[in-house]
Structures are given as C-alpha cells and as structure tokens.
Design a protein around this motif. Structure first.
Motif, short mmCIF file in Angstrom:
data_model
loop_
_atom_site.label_atom_id
_atom_site.label_comp_id
_atom_site.label_asym_id
_atom_site.label_seq_id
_atom_site.Cartn_x
_atom_site.Cartn_y
_atom_site.Cartn_z
N VAL A 1 1.11 -1.16 0.13
CA VAL A 1 0.19 -0.28 -0.33
C VAL A 1 1.25 0.99 -0.13
N GLU A 2 2.11 1.10 0.52
CA GLU A 2 2.60 2.56 1.01
C GLU A 2 3.42 2.58 -0.42
N VAL A 3 3.92 1.27 -1.00
CA VAL A 3 4.49 1.97 -2.36
C VAL A 3 4.32 2.42 -3.28
N HIS A 4 2.50 1.93 -3.24
CA HIS A 4 1.61 2.89 -4.31
C HIS A 4 0.88 3.74 -4.32
N LEU A 5 1.22 4.25 -2.45
CA LEU A 5 0.12 5.81 -2.92
C LEU A 5 0.96 7.00 -3.58
N PRO A 6 -0.54 7.96 -3.78
CA PRO A 6 -0.05 8.89 -4.51
C PRO A 6 0.55 10.46 -3.87
N GLY A 7 1.67 11.01 -4.29
CA GLY A 7 2.17 11.91 -3.51
C GLY A 7 2.86 11.27 -1.32
N GLU A 8 3.15 12.40 -0.94
CA GLU A 8 4.24 12.13 0.10
C GLU A 8 2.88 11.60 1.25
N ALA A 9 2.87 10.04 1.33
CA ALA A 9 2.34 9.72 2.07
C ALA A 9 2.72 8.22 2.82
N SER B 1 -1.11 7.88 6.16
CA SER B 1 -0.76 9.83 6.00
C SER B 1 -0.72 9.90 5.06
N PHE B 2 -1.63 11.11 4.37
CA PHE B 2 -1.64 11.74 3.13
C PHE B 2 -2.34 13.01 3.26
N LYS B 3 -2.14 13.69 1.94
CA LYS B 3 -2.55 14.77 1.61
C LYS B 3 -3.93 14.42 1.06
N ILE B 4 -5.21 15.34 1.12
CA ILE B 4 -6.26 15.41 -0.63
C ILE B 4 -6.99 16.32 -0.28
N SER B 5 -7.81 16.82 -1.62
CA SER B 5 -7.77 18.20 -1.54
C SER B 5 -9.51 17.69 -1.70
N VAL B 6 -10.34 18.72 -0.88
CA VAL B 6 -11.84 18.90 -0.29
C VAL B 6 -12.04 20.07 -0.30
N GLY B 7 -12.80 20.38 -1.68
CA GLY B 7 -13.09 21.70 -1.94
C GLY B 7 -11.81 22.47 -1.79
N PHE B 8 -11.11 23.54 -0.88
CA PHE B 8 -10.97 24.46 -0.80
C PHE B 8 -9.93 24.45 -0.02
N PHE B 9 -9.56 23.17 1.00
CA PHE B 9 -8.78 21.89 2.38
C PHE B 9 -8.18 21.54 0.95
N ARG B 10 -6.21 21.35 1.69
CA ARG B 10 -5.49 20.60 1.66
C ARG B 10 -5.23 19.90 3.02
N PRO B 11 -5.47 19.03 3.88
CA PRO B 11 -5.10 19.59 5.06
C PRO B 11 -4.52 18.01 4.80
N ALA C 1 -5.86 7.16 -8.47
CA ALA C 1 -4.25 7.77 -8.57
C ALA C 1 -3.49 6.59 -8.20
N TYR C 2 -4.38 6.06 -7.04
CA TYR C 2 -3.46 4.87 -6.28
C TYR C 2 -3.59 3.50 -7.11
N LEU C 3 -4.56 3.12 -7.53
CA LEU C 3 -5.03 2.45 -8.67
C LEU C 3 -4.42 2.87 -10.05
N SER C 4 -3.92 3.47 -10.43
CA SER C 4 -3.26 3.47 -11.57
C SER C 4 -1.45 3.41 -11.92
N ASN C 5 -1.32 3.73 -10.23
CA ASN C 5 0.33 3.70 -9.61
C ASN C 5 0.17 2.28 -9.38
N VAL C 6 -0.83 1.30 -8.69
CA VAL C 6 -0.81 -0.36 -8.96
C VAL C 6 -0.70 -0.40 -10.67
N GLU C 7 -1.99 -0.70 -11.59
CA GLU C 7 -1.32 -0.68 -12.69
C GLU C 7 -0.32 -1.19 -13.25
N THR C 8 0.43 0.42 -13.77
CA THR C 8 1.72 0.53 -13.23
C THR C 8 3.13 0.05 -13.15
N GLY C 9 3.15 -0.05 -11.28
CA GLY C 9 4.00 -0.43 -10.75
C GLY C 9 4.75 0.97 -10.49
#
Length: 146
Positions: free
Chosen positions: A26-34, A47-57, A135-143
């Motif tokens: 899971v950790e290997v394929h998580l998008p961004g810094e996670a 732990s990761f960053k996610i965009s929700v509206g104007f938030f990026r917590p 994004a996560y599953l795309s990373n899984v598909e491409t390795g």
C-alpha cells in the motif's frame, strides 16, 4: 453517505489483493507523500494529503481489516481526523478475476463526516475520494510508486 466505487484494474488478482491488504505494498503505491504505519493485527494508519474543496489537509486514517476472504473480499473500518474534521465508515472491498489478467474491484461503504467536513457537499467528498483511489490504482497498474 453511501460511497460506491467500481473499476477494472489492469493488474493481476494477486497484485490487487496485495495492494489492498499488505501495508508495505500500500505504502509503495500511495500517490504523493504518504506513509503507512502498522498499528496492530490487520490495522494500520495511512497519512496523506487530500484535496476537498478549498482544503488540502494532511489526513490520518486508521484502517482495520476484518472478514478477510483471501483473494476475494475484505471488510474495512476507517476512522480519521484532520484540521477539525473527521470521517468514519465501514465497507467491503470485493475483487474478482476478469478477462486477460484484469481484476474487477468494487468498494461499497457507508461513510459519516463531522466537524468542518459537514460544510462540504457529499458530492465533493465522493469526488475527492474517487480521485485519490483512481491515482492509487493507476500506480498499482503501472507498478509506479507514489
């Protein structure tokens, strides 16, 4: 809020299963810094960053897997908090072999939000969640790694 996600993944059933149930994979394929930290038997924190509206917590999500049916399905319980907002939910992830080495994946979950997230429309939360999973599953598909 009900959350349903379906996708055909261009990866083997075993690879998809590992990407769901193995914290190291899971950790290997998580998008961004996670990051993923094991917190117990079949439990871990993501732990990761996610965009929700104007938030990026930075979001800390505690996950617990149960009801594991090897290479087929797993029940998941999630709780998380960030910047005065919280989510909790339960759901099931089901995978099945598809044609030519592809894998069908379906997530059905019931998610509750509180705090600041109560002010964000459910459709935005669903979209942000689906985009993160895509994004996560795309990373899984491409390795690729996140």
């Amino acid at each position: 809020m009900d959350f349903v996600y379906q996708r055909v993944i261009d990866s083997s059933l075993r690879n998809v299963w590992a990407a769901i149930t193995d914290p190291c994979v899971v950790e290997v394929h998580l998008p961004g810094e996670a990051s993923v930290t094991e917190t117990g038997d079949k439990s871990y924190r993501v732990s990761f960053k996610i965009s929700v509206g104007f938030f990026r917590p930075t979001v800390n999500i505690n996950l617990h897997l149960s009801g594991v049916v090897d290479l087929a399905s797993v029940d998941i319980e999630v709780t998380g908090k960030s910047m005065g907002a919280a989510v909790s939910g339960v759901g099931t992830i089901v995978i099945a072999p598809a044609d030519a080495g592809l894998t069908d994946l379906e997530i059905n979950a019931e998610v509750q939000s509180s705090g600041l997230l109560k002010n964000v429309d459910d459709s935005k939360i669903k979209t942000a969640t689906a985009e993160f999973i895509d994004a996560y599953l795309s990373n899984v598909e491409t390795g690729l790694t996140g």
